[in-house]
Design an enzyme around this catalytic site. Structure first.
Site, PDB file in Angstrom:
ATOM      1  N   ASN A 189       0.871  -1.179   0.000  1.00  0.00           N
ATOM      2  CA  ASN A 189       0.000   0.000   0.000  1.00  0.00           C
ATOM      3  C   ASN A 189       0.910   1.232   0.000  1.00  0.00           C
ATOM      4  O   ASN A 189       1.448   1.604   1.033  1.00  0.00           O
ATOM      5  CB  ASN A 189      -0.893  -0.033   1.252  1.00  0.00           C
ATOM      6  CG  ASN A 189      -1.751   1.215   1.381  1.00  0.00           C
ATOM      7  OD1 ASN A 189      -1.857   2.010   0.437  1.00  0.00           O
ATOM      8  ND2 ASN A 189      -2.361   1.403   2.546  1.00  0.00           N
ATOM      9  N   LYS A 235       0.125   4.240  -0.407  1.00  0.00           N
ATOM     10  CA  LYS A 235      -0.552   5.448   0.113  1.00  0.00           C
ATOM     11  C   LYS A 235      -0.292   6.623  -0.833  1.00  0.00           C
ATOM     12  O   LYS A 235      -0.308   6.419  -2.047  1.00  0.00           O
ATOM     13  CB  LYS A 235      -0.112   5.714   1.558  1.00  0.00           C
ATOM     14  CG  LYS A 235      -0.294   4.471   2.436  1.00  0.00           C
ATOM     15  CD  LYS A 235      -0.137   4.716   3.899  1.00  0.00           C
ATOM     16  CE  LYS A 235      -0.349   3.409   4.654  1.00  0.00           C
ATOM     17  NZ  LYS A 235      -0.228   3.543   6.093  1.00  0.00           N
ATOM     18  N   HIS A 257      -9.654   1.475   4.629  1.00  0.00           N
ATOM     19  CA  HIS A 257      -8.405   1.686   5.372  1.00  0.00           C
ATOM     20  C   HIS A 257      -8.657   2.670   6.521  1.00  0.00           C
ATOM     21  O   HIS A 257      -9.412   3.630   6.371  1.00  0.00           O
ATOM     22  CB  HIS A 257      -7.312   2.224   4.445  1.00  0.00           C
ATOM     23  CG  HIS A 257      -5.958   2.167   5.066  1.00  0.00           C
ATOM     24  ND1 HIS A 257      -5.535   3.112   5.972  1.00  0.00           N
ATOM     25  CD2 HIS A 257      -4.957   1.264   4.968  1.00  0.00           C
ATOM     26  CE1 HIS A 257      -4.323   2.791   6.395  1.00  0.00           C
ATOM     27  NE2 HIS A 257      -3.953   1.676   5.799  1.00  0.00           N
ATOM     28  N   GLU A 287      -6.988   5.017   7.663  1.00  0.00           N
ATOM     29  CA  GLU A 287      -6.683   6.432   7.384  1.00  0.00           C
ATOM     30  C   GLU A 287      -7.874   7.115   6.726  1.00  0.00           C
ATOM     31  O   GLU A 287      -8.126   8.297   6.954  1.00  0.00           O
ATOM     32  CB  GLU A 287      -5.422   6.525   6.508  1.00  0.00           C
ATOM     33  CG  GLU A 287      -4.174   6.274   7.343  1.00  0.00           C
ATOM     34  CD  GLU A 287      -3.007   5.692   6.569  1.00  0.00           C
ATOM     35  OE1 GLU A 287      -3.023   5.691   5.326  1.00  0.00           O
ATOM     36  OE2 GLU A 287      -2.062   5.210   7.229  1.00  0.00           O
ATOM     37  N   GLU A 307      -5.741  -4.776  10.753  1.00  0.00           N
ATOM     38  CA  GLU A 307      -4.753  -3.721  10.976  1.00  0.00           C
ATOM     39  C   GLU A 307      -5.098  -2.950  12.248  1.00  0.00           C
ATOM     40  O   GLU A 307      -5.877  -1.985  12.190  1.00  0.00           O
ATOM     41  CB  GLU A 307      -4.757  -2.744   9.797  1.00  0.00           C
ATOM     42  CG  GLU A 307      -4.359  -3.353   8.489  1.00  0.00           C
ATOM     43  CD  GLU A 307      -3.732  -2.300   7.566  1.00  0.00           C
ATOM     44  OE1 GLU A 307      -2.569  -2.483   7.186  1.00  0.00           O
ATOM     45  OE2 GLU A 307      -4.403  -1.307   7.263  1.00  0.00           O
ATOM     46  N   GLY A 322       2.122   2.446  10.976  1.00  0.00           N
ATOM     47  CA  GLY A 322       3.069   3.554  10.831  1.00  0.00           C
ATOM     48  C   GLY A 322       3.779   3.955  12.109  1.00  0.00           C
ATOM     49  O   GLY A 322       4.364   5.029  12.192  1.00  0.00           O
ATOM     50  N   SER A 358       3.076  -1.819  10.626  1.00  0.00           N
ATOM     51  CA  SER A 358       4.515  -1.817  10.913  1.00  0.00           C
ATOM     52  C   SER A 358       5.205  -3.134  10.548  1.00  0.00           C
ATOM     53  O   SER A 358       6.116  -3.575  11.254  1.00  0.00           O
ATOM     54  CB  SER A 358       4.781  -1.443  12.378  1.00  0.00           C
ATOM     55  OG  SER A 358       4.370  -0.110  12.617  1.00  0.00           O
TER      56      SER A 358
HETATM   57  P1  PGA Z   1       2.604   0.539   7.793  1.00  0.00           P
HETATM   58  O1  PGA Z   1       1.151   0.744   7.119  1.00  0.00           O
HETATM   59  O2  PGA Z   1       3.162  -0.739   7.228  1.00  0.00           O
HETATM   60  O3  PGA Z   1       3.396   1.746   7.369  1.00  0.00           O
HETATM   61  O4  PGA Z   1       2.391   0.471   9.255  1.00  0.00           O
HETATM   62  C1  PGA Z   1       0.296  -0.325   6.957  1.00  0.00           C
HETATM   63  C2  PGA Z   1      -1.011   0.142   6.377  1.00  0.00           C
HETATM   64  O5  PGA Z   1      -1.450   1.255   6.689  1.00  0.00           O
HETATM   65  O6  PGA Z   1      -1.626  -0.566   5.577  1.00  0.00           O
END
Ligand code: PGA
Length: 245
Positions: A8, A10, A86, A88, A162, A168, A205
């Site tokens: 992903n 982003k 997601h 976010e 998640e 993140g 992460s």
């Molecule tokens: P990350 O993001 O690996 O940077 O923690 C995962 C995600 O948001 O899908």
């Protein structure tokens, strides 16, 4: 069955040159690359082994919806997978469970495979596993309204667990906590009215140092990788490790 590793990206990278370069370096079997919409044609032209993904889709097929992209359009552009719900988007853009349900249904109808993201935040996790489980169950119920095995094929749905506090932050969930949640999701969706056997992947992460401890468990059928998918050599390491399971 091969583990599924989803990149992903982003809102990265900043330009098409970098996107094409990163896609070329990430092109391995078992990977799904989800770039920003504008890079989709260029990334598609590069990928030979990996599948192409998108990070979202709208629920209508066409019309006066400024800025949105329909599932049908994505499908025609060669997209195979779409990330829906997601955290976010849920948090920063106020996407509701109802919106996510509409997006998911429209995407499945268009023949896209859906990667549905679910997961609790830190305040819920602090209350314990039971609270986290209730939260995820509720998300699944609302997001999967109208979805059952009689209408979709098992392979068209992926659930990405998640936990929000792990995204993140550099602090992933403990593999055994992820395994417990995956087992719960699997059991819940195997029961009526769903009777579904989606693939269940972990996200939050993930990097080359910790991916093995997740994938070593049969309940973890892949990973959704954010930050680490932007570093070509790191992502290749992750894919290499995943290929060993
Ligand atoms: P990350 O993001 O690996 O940077 O923690 C995962 C995600 O948001 O899908």
């Amino acid at each position: 069955m091969r583990k599924l590793i989803i990149a992903n990206w982003k809102m990265n990278p900043g330009g098409i040159k970098e996107a094409v370069k990163l896609a070329g370096a990430s092109d391995f079997k078992g990977a799904v690359i989800a770039p920003p919409y504008v890079f989709i044609p260029a990334v598609k032209a590069v990928l030979k082994k990996a599948a192409l993904g998108a990070q979202d889709a709208f629920w209508e097929e066409s019309g006066a919806y400024t800025g949105e992209i329909s599932p049908g359009t994505l499908k025609k552009m060669g997209v195979g997978y779409v990330v829906i719900g997601h955290s976010e988007r849920r948090r920063r853009l106020s996407e509701t469970d109802e919106m996510i349900n509409k997006k998911l249904l429209a995407s499945l109808k268009s023949g896209l495979k859906v990667i549905l993201c679910v997961g609790e935040d830190k305040s819920i996790r602090k209350k314990g596993f039971s609270a986290a489980k209730n939260f995820v169950r509720n998300q699944l119920k609302k997001n999967l309204r109208g979805v059952k095995s009689s209408v979709i094929s098992h392979r068209s749905l992926v659930i990405a667990y998640e936990p929000i506090w792990a995204i993140g932050t550099g602090r992933p969930a403990r593999p055994r906590d992820a395994v417990l949640m995956h087992a719960f999701i699997k059991k819940f969706l195997a029961s009526k009215p769903y009777v579904l056997r989606p693939r269940i992947v972990y996200g939050g992460s993930v990097n080359s140092g910790n991916i093995g401890s997740f994938l070593a468990n049969p309940e973890v059928e892949g990973a959704l990788v954010g930050g680490a998918s932007l570093n070509a050599s790191e992502f290749r390491k992750i894919l290499k490790i995943a290929a060993g399971y």
